[in-house]
Write a protein that holds these residues in place. Structure first.
Motif, PDB file in Angstrom:
ATOM      1  N   THR A 154       0.849  -1.183   0.000  1.00 16.16           N
ATOM      2  CA  THR A 154       0.000   0.000   0.000  1.00 16.16           C
ATOM      3  C   THR A 154       0.890   1.239   0.000  1.00 16.16           C
ATOM      4  O   THR A 154       2.113   1.155   0.116  1.00 16.16           O
ATOM      5  CB  THR A 154      -0.912   0.041   1.241  1.00 16.16           C
ATOM      6  N   ARG A 185      -4.591  -7.683   3.547  1.00 14.95           N
ATOM      7  CA  ARG A 185      -6.012  -7.456   3.316  1.00 14.95           C
ATOM      8  C   ARG A 185      -6.777  -8.693   3.780  1.00 14.95           C
ATOM      9  O   ARG A 185      -6.558  -9.796   3.286  1.00 14.95           O
ATOM     10  CB  ARG A 185      -6.310  -7.193   1.847  1.00 14.95           C
ATOM     11  N   THR A 242     -10.373 -10.522   4.074  1.00 14.52           N
ATOM     12  CA  THR A 242     -11.694 -10.516   3.438  1.00 14.52           C
ATOM     13  C   THR A 242     -12.562 -11.566   4.117  1.00 14.52           C
ATOM     14  O   THR A 242     -12.235 -12.758   4.101  1.00 14.52           O
ATOM     15  CB  THR A 242     -11.592 -10.815   1.939  1.00 14.52           C
ATOM     16  N   SER A 245     -14.166  -6.257   3.931  1.00 15.03           N
ATOM     17  CA  SER A 245     -12.719  -6.314   3.756  1.00 15.03           C
ATOM     18  C   SER A 245     -12.081  -5.164   4.534  1.00 15.03           C
ATOM     19  O   SER A 245     -12.603  -4.051   4.542  1.00 15.03           O
ATOM     20  CB  SER A 245     -12.362  -6.207   2.268  1.00 15.03           C
ATOM     21  N   LEU A 265      -7.964  -3.663   6.214  1.00 11.77           N
ATOM     22  CA  LEU A 265      -6.510  -3.783   6.199  1.00 11.77           C
ATOM     23  C   LEU A 265      -5.957  -3.982   7.604  1.00 11.77           C
ATOM     24  O   LEU A 265      -6.409  -3.349   8.565  1.00 11.77           O
ATOM     25  CB  LEU A 265      -5.867  -2.546   5.586  1.00 11.77           C
TER      26      LEU A 265
END
Length: 221
Positions: A87, A94, A96, A102, A104
């Motif tokens: 990032t 990440r 999910t 989702s 971070l």
């Protein structure tokens, strides 16, 4: 490691500083458009955006971790999707969830700096979902541990600070910014009022005027 660290996107970071100071938080990062504040338990990031930006005034659910690769491996092994990504702020994971939510898990840039913070204040990260039981399990997969059930939903603790909570919602999403206070609310309310912060009490919860509009909650522990 696991620490709660939501991000508030705001065009008014300067207006947030006296509020967070009155809550008992300590500024630990001031790097261009990003500022971070440590509570007695947990951390909050302010990310500056332009006035009128779509994300202005929004809160994003997030956590901090130690080793991204190891965190991802353990999360996947426990049954939740996780991938290491790059990032603008560095390496992150990440996560999910099964409900489609989702978020971070960022690599922590530094340890907790909370010796001068109010030890009674904790940052709360909120996950709204129609699948409360499954979301609670997935927070356990990332390292959170059951803490207590509340009328709004289950709370989980984290090893390195902050509280994660799951609440019922029509759609999976991150919830609003919230804090928990393990002490008398009268003293905190007076401290906020002395700093010029609008505050009112509703059923044992302080509702504090936010610089971007609306209110944030400080609930009694």
């Amino acid at each position: 490691m696991l620490r709660v660290r939501p991000i508030v996107f705001t065009s008014r970071p300067e207006a947030w500083e006296p509020l967070l100071a009155a809550l008992g938080m300590i500024k630990t990062v001031d790097d261009g458009g990003r500022r971070e504040f440590d509570a007695g338990s947990g951390r909050l990031a302010l990310q500056q955006v332009s006035p009128g930006a779509v994300e202005d005034g929004s809160t994003v659910f997030g956590v901090e971790i130690g080793d991204p690769a190891e965190f991802a491996r353990r999360t996947v092994a426990d049954g939740t999707r996780a991938e290491v990504i790059d990032t603008a702020h560095g390496t992150a994971v990440r996560v999910t969830a099964e409900d489609g939510f989702s978020f971070l898990a960022d690599k922590a840039a530094h340890g907790a700096v909370c010796a001068d913070a109010d030890p009674a204040l904790a940052v709360v990260g909120i996950w709204l979902t129609p699948a409360v039981e499954r979301a609670t399990q997935e927070l356990r997969h990332i390292g959170a541990r059951p803490r207590r059930d509340t009328p709004d939903g289950p709370d989980l603790s984290t090893k390195n600070g902050g509280i994660l909570t799951v609440r019922a919602g029509d759609q999976p999403a991150g919830g609003p910014l919230e804090f928990e206070y393990d002490g008398g609310l009268d003293g905190l309310r007076a401290r906020l009022a002395s700093a010029g912060v609008a505050v009112r009490e509703d059923g044992g919860t302080l509702l504090v005027g936010a610089p971007d509009g609306g209110e944030l909650a400080v609930r009694r522990a």
